[in-house]
Design a protein around this motif. Structure first.
Motif, PDB file in Angstrom:
ATOM      1  N   UNK A   8       0.841  -1.204   0.000  1.00 57.14           N
ATOM      2  CA  UNK A   8       0.000   0.000   0.000  1.00 57.14           C
ATOM      3  C   UNK A   8       0.874   1.251   0.000  1.00 57.14           C
ATOM      4  N   UNK A   9       1.974   1.230   0.741  1.00 60.68           N
ATOM      5  CA  UNK A   9       2.885   2.373   0.777  1.00 60.68           C
ATOM      6  C   UNK A   9       3.525   2.647  -0.566  1.00 60.68           C
ATOM      7  N   UNK A  10       3.965   1.600  -1.242  1.00 59.35           N
ATOM      8  CA  UNK A  10       4.585   1.774  -2.560  1.00 59.35           C
ATOM      9  C   UNK A  10       3.547   2.244  -3.578  1.00 59.35           C
ATOM     10  N   UNK A  11       2.337   1.685  -3.508  1.00 60.58           N
ATOM     11  CA  UNK A  11       1.281   2.108  -4.428  1.00 60.58           C
ATOM     12  C   UNK A  11       0.901   3.572  -4.202  1.00 60.58           C
ATOM     13  N   UNK A  12       0.789   3.973  -2.947  1.00 58.96           N
ATOM     14  CA  UNK A  12       0.457   5.375  -2.667  1.00 58.96           C
ATOM     15  C   UNK A  12       1.597   6.305  -3.061  1.00 58.96           C
ATOM     16  N   UNK A  15       1.215   6.702  -6.836  1.00 61.64           N
ATOM     17  CA  UNK A  15       0.051   7.551  -7.138  1.00 61.64           C
ATOM     18  C   UNK A  15       0.351   9.012  -6.826  1.00 61.64           C
ATOM     19  N   UNK A  16       0.955   9.274  -5.669  1.00 60.54           N
ATOM     20  CA  UNK A  16       1.252  10.665  -5.314  1.00 60.54           C
ATOM     21  C   UNK A  16       2.289  11.266  -6.250  1.00 60.54           C
ATOM     22  N   UNK A  17       3.295  10.471  -6.641  1.00 59.07           N
ATOM     23  CA  UNK A  17       4.286  10.963  -7.588  1.00 59.07           C
ATOM     24  C   UNK A  17       3.634  11.358  -8.909  1.00 59.07           C
ATOM     25  N   UNK A  18       2.785  10.472  -9.418  1.00 64.08           N
ATOM     26  CA  UNK A  18       2.142  10.750 -10.699  1.00 64.08           C
ATOM     27  C   UNK A  18       1.186  11.942 -10.624  1.00 64.08           C
ATOM     28  N   UNK A  19       0.454  12.061  -9.517  1.00 66.00           N
ATOM     29  CA  UNK A  19      -0.474  13.187  -9.386  1.00 66.00           C
ATOM     30  C   UNK A  19       0.261  14.518  -9.252  1.00 66.00           C
ATOM     31  N   UNK A  48       5.238  22.008  -7.725  1.00 66.79           N
ATOM     32  CA  UNK A  48       4.568  20.706  -7.788  1.00 66.79           C
ATOM     33  C   UNK A  48       5.474  19.646  -8.412  1.00 66.79           C
ATOM     34  N   UNK A  49       6.235  20.022  -9.441  1.00 65.83           N
ATOM     35  CA  UNK A  49       7.163  19.072 -10.051  1.00 65.83           C
ATOM     36  C   UNK A  49       8.251  18.686  -9.049  1.00 65.83           C
ATOM     37  N   UNK A  50       8.789  19.654  -8.344  1.00 62.33           N
ATOM     38  CA  UNK A  50       9.798  19.359  -7.332  1.00 62.33           C
ATOM     39  C   UNK A  50       9.244  18.535  -6.186  1.00 62.33           C
ATOM     40  N   UNK A  51       8.022  18.811  -5.797  1.00 66.31           N
ATOM     41  CA  UNK A  51       7.369  18.058  -4.725  1.00 66.31           C
ATOM     42  C   UNK A  51       7.169  16.606  -5.132  1.00 66.31           C
ATOM     43  N   UNK A  52       6.897  16.366  -6.415  1.00 67.26           N
ATOM     44  CA  UNK A  52       6.730  14.990  -6.898  1.00 67.26           C
ATOM     45  C   UNK A  52       8.006  14.189  -6.706  1.00 67.26           C
ATOM     46  N   UNK A  53       9.147  14.815  -7.003  1.00 77.85           N
ATOM     47  CA  UNK A  53      10.416  14.109  -6.872  1.00 77.85           C
ATOM     48  C   UNK A  53      10.893  14.034  -5.426  1.00 77.85           C
ATOM     49  N   UNK A  54      10.212  14.671  -4.492  1.00 74.16           N
ATOM     50  CA  UNK A  54      10.531  14.539  -3.083  1.00 74.16           C
ATOM     51  C   UNK A  54       9.579  13.574  -2.386  1.00 74.16           C
ATOM     52  N   UNK A  55       8.285  13.748  -2.586  1.00 73.39           N
ATOM     53  CA  UNK A  55       7.287  12.969  -1.857  1.00 73.39           C
ATOM     54  C   UNK A  55       7.285  11.508  -2.298  1.00 73.39           C
ATOM     55  N   UNK A  56       7.303  11.251  -3.591  1.00 80.47           N
ATOM     56  CA  UNK A  56       7.251   9.883  -4.089  1.00 80.47           C
ATOM     57  C   UNK A  56       8.388   9.008  -3.575  1.00 80.47           C
ATOM     58  N   UNK A  61      10.855   4.936   0.250  1.00 83.36           N
ATOM     59  CA  UNK A  61      11.892   4.602   1.235  1.00 83.36           C
ATOM     60  C   UNK A  61      11.278   4.286   2.580  1.00 83.36           C
ATOM     61  N   UNK A  62      10.288   5.078   2.984  1.00 86.51           N
ATOM     62  CA  UNK A  62       9.646   4.856   4.277  1.00 86.51           C
ATOM     63  C   UNK A  62       8.864   3.548   4.293  1.00 86.51           C
ATOM     64  N   UNK A  63       8.162   3.260   3.224  1.00 86.20           N
ATOM     65  CA  UNK A  63       7.359   2.030   3.215  1.00 86.20           C
ATOM     66  C   UNK A  63       8.244   0.786   3.087  1.00 86.20           C
TER      67      UNK A  63
END
Length: 69
Positions: A8-12, A15-19, A48-56, A61-63
């Motif tokens: 679920x962590x990897x899937x989320x 999804x967050x990276x793509x969004x 938003x582009x920079x956030x994608x490469x940080x959050x995803x 790594x966390x999951x």
């Protein structure tokens, strides 16, 4: 249970990276990198582009760091 949480962590993360990436590119495409009044929207799109490469990757790594047990 931990394998389910890990999946679920990897899937989320995916999804967050793509969004985030899609919304950032959509904003940048709508603005068109024009100077002037659209400078704020260009900054928001780049954020938003920079956030994608940080959050995803951070979610991945966390999951994946969840221990089996």
């Amino acid at each position: 249970m931990n394998d389910v949480v890990r999946k679920i962590g990897v899937a989320s993360a995916l999804i967050s990276f793509l969004l985030f990436l899609g919304s950032g590119l959509w904003i940048l495409g709508a603005v068109g990198f024009q100077s002037g009044d659209d400078a704020v929207w260009t900054g928001i799109g780049l954020y938003f582009v920079g956030k994608a490469f940080f959050v995803g990757p951070m979610l991945v790594v966390t999951s994946l760091s969840i221990r089996k047990g």
